[in-house]
Design an enzyme around this catalytic site. Structure first.
Site, short mmCIF file in Angstrom:
data_model
loop_
_atom_site.label_atom_id
_atom_site.label_comp_id
_atom_site.label_asym_id
_atom_site.label_seq_id
_atom_site.Cartn_x
_atom_site.Cartn_y
_atom_site.Cartn_z
N GLY A 170 -3.15 -5.10 1.36
CA GLY A 170 -4.45 -4.88 0.73
C GLY A 170 -4.69 -5.91 -0.36
O GLY A 170 -5.02 -7.07 -0.09
N GLY A 171 -4.50 -5.48 -1.61
CA GLY A 171 -4.82 -6.30 -2.79
C GLY A 171 -4.35 -7.74 -2.71
O GLY A 171 -5.12 -8.67 -3.00
N SER B 172 1.35 -2.02 -1.34
CA SER B 172 1.76 -2.92 -2.43
C SER B 172 2.69 -4.05 -1.99
O SER B 172 3.62 -4.42 -2.71
CB SER B 172 2.38 -2.12 -3.59
N LYS C 138 -10.59 -4.27 2.73
CA LYS C 138 -11.31 -3.03 2.33
C LYS C 138 -12.76 -3.39 2.00
O LYS C 138 -13.35 -4.21 2.68
CB LYS C 138 -10.55 -2.35 1.18
N HIS D 189 -6.74 4.49 8.75
CA HIS D 189 -6.26 4.14 7.41
C HIS D 189 -6.34 5.39 6.54
O HIS D 189 -7.26 6.19 6.69
CB HIS D 189 -7.12 3.01 6.83
N GLY E 266 -1.98 0.56 -3.25
CA GLY E 266 -2.77 0.21 -4.43
C GLY E 266 -2.18 0.73 -5.73
O GLY E 266 -2.84 0.72 -6.76
N GLU F 118 2.02 3.17 6.35
CA GLU F 118 1.54 2.97 4.99
C GLU F 118 1.72 4.25 4.18
O GLU F 118 0.85 5.14 4.23
CB GLU F 118 0.06 2.58 4.98
N GLU G 72 -7.31 5.84 3.66
CA GLU G 72 -8.58 5.99 2.92
C GLU G 72 -9.66 6.59 3.83
O GLU G 72 -10.51 7.36 3.40
CB GLU G 72 -9.02 4.63 2.35
N ASN H 145 -6.00 -6.53 4.84
CA ASN H 145 -7.10 -5.56 4.87
C ASN H 145 -7.89 -5.72 3.57
O ASN H 145 -7.42 -5.33 2.51
CB ASN H 145 -6.52 -4.14 4.99
P1 13P Z 1 -2.26 -2.50 -1.11
O1 13P Z 1 -1.53 -3.67 -0.53
O2 13P Z 1 -3.36 -2.91 -2.05
O3 13P Z 1 -1.33 -1.48 -1.68
O4 13P Z 1 -3.02 -1.77 0.10
C1 13P Z 1 -2.31 -1.49 1.26
C2 13P Z 1 -3.27 -1.07 2.30
O5 13P Z 1 -3.91 -0.04 2.19
C3 13P Z 1 -3.49 -1.96 3.44
O6 13P Z 1 -4.21 -1.35 4.44
#
Ligand code: 13P
Length: 249
Positions: free
Chosen positions: A233-234, A212, A12, A94, A172, A166, A96, A10
């Site tokens: 994510g990251g 993470s 983002k 999600h 993050g 999640e 967010e 993802n």
């Molecule tokens: P991170 O892997 O950056 O923690 O993000 C997870 C996420 O929100 C994937 O949708």
């Protein structure tokens, strides 16, 4: 029964279209395991250009879509437009989106229906905030999210969904749920699904862990019995690290 293994990235609101295309091309140059479904969810603007460079080994997902079919909803993107473009997946719910855009369980129920209506696969996110984890209410919290947005589905529809657990405190933050914590929650989610939709359906549904996930911890997390992959994510923004994650099953 062996379930589908999925490594989903993802992105983002990161990367420009040019960067995104380069990253997809560079990912596609790797020899990726054929038994892992690799999904990238870039921003909307990137989807069409990325489709052109993604080979058949990389699927694309949207990060969101409207609950409405079409109409005067400035700035929204319809599931029909995504399906027509050749997109197969849509991330829904999600944390967010829930937190910053006030997406409720009720709205997500409508989005799930809209996405299924267009023949797309929802990647449905659930997960608890830190205070809920601290008070050990995480199973009840996630159960409510699933009940409110998914329990109206038929077993046939449910069998087509992908769930991503999640925990918000691990997104993050660099803090990851331990493999045991992930397994415990994934097993609970699977038994809740079994209670409602039957054992057979519950055994088909891939449940991904997100929060993470990195090259260094993916193997331990993916090694858990009820963890079928990750929503990353990251670490999905670094092609080499994401390849390591894809190879961690
Ligand atoms: P991170 O892997 O950056 O923690 O993000 C997870 C996420 O929100 C994937 O949708």
């Amino acid at each position: 029964m062996s379930r589908q293994k999925i490594a989903a990235g993802n992105w983002k609101m990161h990367t420009t279209v040019t960067e995104g295309k380069e990253m997809i091309s560079s990912l596609a140059k790797n020899d990726l395991p054929s038994d892992v479904t690799v999904i990238i969810a870039p921003p909307f603007t990137h989807l069409y250009p990325c489709l052109e460079v993604a080979d058949s080994g990389i699927q694309l997902s949207a990060q969101n879509c409207s609950d409405k079919l079409s109409g005067a909803f400035t700035g929204e993107v319809s599931a029909a437009a995504l399906a027509d473009m050749g997109i197969k997946y849509v991330i829904l719910g999600h944390s967010e989106r829930r937190e910053y855009f006030n997406e409720s369980n009720e709205l997500l129920k409508n989005k799930v229906d809209t996405v299924f209506g267009q023949g797309l696969t929802p990647i449905f996110c659930c997960g608890e905030p830190l205070e809920i984890r601290k008070s050990e209410q995480q199973v009840a919290y996630v159960r409510q999210q699933l009940m409110d947005s998914l329990w109206h589905l038929s077993s046939d529809q449910m069998a087509k969904i992908i769930i991503a657990y999640e925990p918000i405190w691990a997104i993050g933050t660099g803090e990851t749920a331990s493999p045991e914590q992930a397994q415990e929650m994934h097993q609970s989610i699977r038994s809740l699904i079994a209670e409602k939709f039957g054992e057979e359906t519950s055994q088909i549904i891939p449940i991904l862990y997100g929060g993470s996930v990195k090259g260094s911890n993916a193997k331990d997390i993916f090694g858990q019995r009820d963890v079928d992959g990750g929503l990353v994510g990251g670490a999905s923004l670094k092609v080499d690290e994401f390849v390591t994650i894809i190879r961690s099953f």
